[in-house]
Write a protein that holds these residues in place. Sequence first.
Motif, PDB file in Angstrom:
ATOM      1  N   LYS A 189     -22.297  14.608  13.514  1.00 35.48           N
ATOM      2  CA  LYS A 189     -21.944  13.123  13.134  1.00 35.48           C
ATOM      3  C   LYS A 189     -22.787  12.321  13.493  1.00 35.48           C
ATOM      4  O   LYS A 189     -23.559  12.541  14.664  1.00 35.48           O
ATOM      5  CB  LYS A 189     -20.724  13.036  14.284  1.00 35.48           C
ATOM      6  CG  LYS A 189     -19.347  13.609  13.989  1.00 35.48           C
ATOM      7  CD  LYS A 189     -18.634  13.136  13.063  1.00 35.48           C
ATOM      8  CE  LYS A 189     -17.179  13.463  12.488  1.00 35.48           C
ATOM      9  NZ  LYS A 189     -16.208  13.061  13.695  1.00 35.48           N
ATOM     10  N   ILE A 190     -23.223  11.343  12.432  1.00 35.45           N
ATOM     11  CA  ILE A 190     -24.136  10.556  12.799  1.00 35.45           C
ATOM     12  C   ILE A 190     -23.403   9.215  12.752  1.00 35.45           C
ATOM     13  O   ILE A 190     -22.678   8.983  11.542  1.00 35.45           O
ATOM     14  CB  ILE A 190     -25.448  10.735  11.868  1.00 35.45           C
ATOM     15  CG1 ILE A 190     -26.013  11.885  11.946  1.00 35.45           C
ATOM     16  CG2 ILE A 190     -26.298   9.295  11.777  1.00 35.45           C
ATOM     17  CD1 ILE A 190     -27.259  12.275  11.064  1.00 35.45           C
ATOM     18  N   PHE A 191     -23.598   8.091  13.533  1.00 33.28           N
ATOM     19  CA  PHE A 191     -22.871   6.596  13.384  1.00 33.28           C
ATOM     20  C   PHE A 191     -21.609   6.974  13.540  1.00 33.28           C
ATOM     21  O   PHE A 191     -20.540   6.304  13.038  1.00 33.28           O
ATOM     22  CB  PHE A 191     -23.362   6.119  12.223  1.00 33.28           C
ATOM     23  CG  PHE A 191     -24.734   6.072  12.047  1.00 33.28           C
ATOM     24  CD1 PHE A 191     -25.837   5.744  12.798  1.00 33.28           C
ATOM     25  CD2 PHE A 191     -25.101   6.019  10.515  1.00 33.28           C
ATOM     26  CE1 PHE A 191     -27.076   5.401  12.488  1.00 33.28           C
ATOM     27  CE2 PHE A 191     -26.578   6.104  10.164  1.00 33.28           C
ATOM     28  CZ  PHE A 191     -27.412   6.114  11.007  1.00 33.28           C
ATOM     29  N   ASP A 196     -27.909   5.347   3.928  1.00 37.08           N
ATOM     30  CA  ASP A 196     -28.345   4.074   3.495  1.00 37.08           C
ATOM     31  C   ASP A 196     -29.130   3.380   5.063  1.00 37.08           C
ATOM     32  O   ASP A 196     -29.759   2.547   5.085  1.00 37.08           O
ATOM     33  CB  ASP A 196     -27.119   3.041   3.344  1.00 37.08           C
ATOM     34  CG  ASP A 196     -27.828   1.978   2.906  1.00 37.08           C
ATOM     35  OD1 ASP A 196     -28.737   1.836   2.157  1.00 37.08           O
ATOM     36  OD2 ASP A 196     -26.991   1.020   2.875  1.00 37.08           O
ATOM     37  N   ASN A 197     -28.512   4.149   6.248  1.00 37.80           N
ATOM     38  CA  ASN A 197     -29.036   3.744   7.294  1.00 37.80           C
ATOM     39  C   ASN A 197     -30.018   4.540   8.214  1.00 37.80           C
ATOM     40  O   ASN A 197     -29.999   4.535   9.468  1.00 37.80           O
ATOM     41  CB  ASN A 197     -27.591   3.490   8.297  1.00 37.80           C
ATOM     42  CG  ASN A 197     -26.830   2.185   7.978  1.00 37.80           C
ATOM     43  OD1 ASN A 197     -27.057   1.300   8.177  1.00 37.80           O
ATOM     44  ND2 ASN A 197     -25.848   2.565   7.220  1.00 37.80           N
ATOM     45  N   ILE A 198     -30.659   5.599   7.373  1.00 35.52           N
ATOM     46  CA  ILE A 198     -31.563   6.377   8.073  1.00 35.52           C
ATOM     47  C   ILE A 198     -32.861   6.073   7.266  1.00 35.52           C
ATOM     48  O   ILE A 198     -32.807   6.123   6.186  1.00 35.52           O
ATOM     49  CB  ILE A 198     -31.153   7.961   7.922  1.00 35.52           C
ATOM     50  CG1 ILE A 198     -29.988   8.393   8.661  1.00 35.52           C
ATOM     51  CG2 ILE A 198     -32.389   8.951   8.235  1.00 35.52           C
ATOM     52  CD1 ILE A 198     -29.473   9.981   8.575  1.00 35.52           C
ATOM     53  N   GLY A 199     -33.856   5.748   8.103  1.00 31.54           N
ATOM     54  CA  GLY A 199     -35.234   5.959   7.692  1.00 31.54           C
ATOM     55  C   GLY A 199     -36.076   7.114   8.040  1.00 31.54           C
ATOM     56  O   GLY A 199     -35.830   7.835   9.134  1.00 31.54           O
ATOM     57  N   PHE A 200     -36.836   7.671   7.162  1.00 34.26           N
ATOM     58  CA  PHE A 200     -37.534   9.196   7.287  1.00 34.26           C
ATOM     59  C   PHE A 200     -38.925   9.061   7.067  1.00 34.26           C
ATOM     60  O   PHE A 200     -39.292   8.258   6.031  1.00 34.26           O
ATOM     61  CB  PHE A 200     -36.581  10.382   6.789  1.00 34.26           C
ATOM     62  CG  PHE A 200     -36.645  10.153   5.481  1.00 34.26           C
ATOM     63  CD1 PHE A 200     -37.445  10.670   4.485  1.00 34.26           C
ATOM     64  CD2 PHE A 200     -35.652   9.653   4.618  1.00 34.26           C
ATOM     65  CE1 PHE A 200     -37.538  10.656   3.115  1.00 34.26           C
ATOM     66  CE2 PHE A 200     -35.387   9.457   3.348  1.00 34.26           C
ATOM     67  CZ  PHE A 200     -36.330  10.075   2.497  1.00 34.26           C
ATOM     68  N   ALA A 222     -32.645   0.358   9.078  1.00 31.54           N
ATOM     69  CA  ALA A 222     -32.168   1.633   9.344  1.00 31.54           C
ATOM     70  C   ALA A 222     -31.858   1.709  10.896  1.00 31.54           C
ATOM     71  O   ALA A 222     -32.615   1.345  11.728  1.00 31.54           O
ATOM     72  CB  ALA A 222     -33.206   2.787   9.159  1.00 31.54           C
ATOM     73  N   LYS A 223     -30.724   2.273  11.375  1.00 32.11           N
ATOM     74  CA  LYS A 223     -30.447   2.493  12.701  1.00 32.11           C
ATOM     75  C   LYS A 223     -30.806   3.759  13.320  1.00 32.11           C
ATOM     76  O   LYS A 223     -31.112   3.873  14.629  1.00 32.11           O
ATOM     77  CB  LYS A 223     -28.862   2.649  12.710  1.00 32.11           C
ATOM     78  CG  LYS A 223     -28.000   1.188  12.241  1.00 32.11           C
ATOM     79  CD  LYS A 223     -26.613   1.554  12.509  1.00 32.11           C
ATOM     80  CE  LYS A 223     -25.747   0.528  11.853  1.00 32.11           C
ATOM     81  NZ  LYS A 223     -25.868   0.003  10.674  1.00 32.11           N
ATOM     82  N   GLY A 231     -32.641  -2.255  21.430  1.00 33.62           N
ATOM     83  CA  GLY A 231     -31.629  -1.246  21.661  1.00 33.62           C
ATOM     84  C   GLY A 231     -30.527  -0.838  20.713  1.00 33.62           C
ATOM     85  O   GLY A 231     -29.676  -0.005  20.914  1.00 33.62           O
ATOM     86  N   SER A 232     -30.927  -1.228  19.409  1.00 35.14           N
ATOM     87  CA  SER A 232     -29.912  -1.132  18.207  1.00 35.14           C
ATOM     88  C   SER A 232     -30.217   0.176  17.289  1.00 35.14           C
ATOM     89  O   SER A 232     -29.423   0.716  16.599  1.00 35.14           O
ATOM     90  CB  SER A 232     -29.801  -2.126  17.449  1.00 35.14           C
ATOM     91  OG  SER A 232     -30.832  -2.546  16.747  1.00 35.14           O
ATOM     92  N   LYS A 233     -31.522   0.659  17.813  1.00 36.62           N
ATOM     93  CA  LYS A 233     -32.011   1.948  16.717  1.00 36.62           C
ATOM     94  C   LYS A 233     -32.313   3.096  17.661  1.00 36.62           C
ATOM     95  O   LYS A 233     -32.585   2.857  18.846  1.00 36.62           O
ATOM     96  CB  LYS A 233     -33.146   1.428  16.035  1.00 36.62           C
ATOM     97  CG  LYS A 233     -32.888   0.420  15.326  1.00 36.62           C
ATOM     98  CD  LYS A 233     -33.967  -0.444  14.411  1.00 36.62           C
ATOM     99  CE  LYS A 233     -33.979  -1.100  13.293  1.00 36.62           C
ATOM    100  NZ  LYS A 233     -33.027  -2.282  13.761  1.00 36.62           N
TER     101      LYS A 233
END
Length: 277
Positions: free
Chosen positions: A58-60, A73-77, A145-146, A176-178
């Motif tokens: 589970k992510i988010f 959409d909320n992941i940066g790599f 991205a979170k 603190g959000s990421k």
Amino acid sequence: MIRLENISKSRGNFKLENISFELKEGYIMGLIGPNGSGKTTLIKLLLGLIKSDEGEIKIFNKDIFKEEVYVKDNIGFVFDNFNFYEHLNIKDYKRILKNSYSKFDEKLFDSYIESFGIKNKSYIGNLSKGEAIKVMLAGALSHDAKLIILDEPTAGLDPIVRKEILKLLQEVIEDGSKSIIISTHITSDLDGIADYITFINKGKLVFTEDMEWIRERFRLFRGSKEELENSNLNFISIKKNKYYEEGLFINRKDFASENISTPTLEDIMYHYIKGEK
């Protein structure tokens, strides 16, 4: 933010087995282990590039396949290899990002590129490895991205570039959000910035703990063979050198000696993988 429960995945003769860990918002987790330990397989699972055979990711707080569009959409790599974009210039790459992410911020991306001293007309194939990593990082940080996932981002980079990247990553999580996951062989990079460490070896979880727990739990005893034997310590492993021996053991508050020191992550990883029992 991230929760893995009993994740297993077989790939040929290799099996990632019963991996579980959690990472909350606002923290950096280092993913360590030798080559072939399963780090890249685990990252591919987190990115939804492959599916696990068992367990749940589970992510988010969302299923990564049922809510694939939202999660991605909320992941940066950032990978250690940018070859598949080498025929593009920076503007072309920015256009791809704009069409891929709903919250992509062109001005923020441009500001990162400018601060890195890279020209928009530069072709990715002509960039140094450090510059290419910075371009990928600019992309990862420019769509709100979170979760940022990095696979060997500092491998082969000079110390100055490595420090710049690590400093930027620390700044990213300040609100603190990421959260960030970094897979790396350069464990010294993690000693100063990681809040948690997940250590896997041969597809199995050795431990997943916060850095304070790790610093308190492990100790090294260095001395002659006789000194190690007379210490009556229960060593996890022993490393033999020409002039001395070194043993890793679980810290005991009732035991004090000038021969004792606090190990680095590299020391701990070496002892678990290469040390003699």
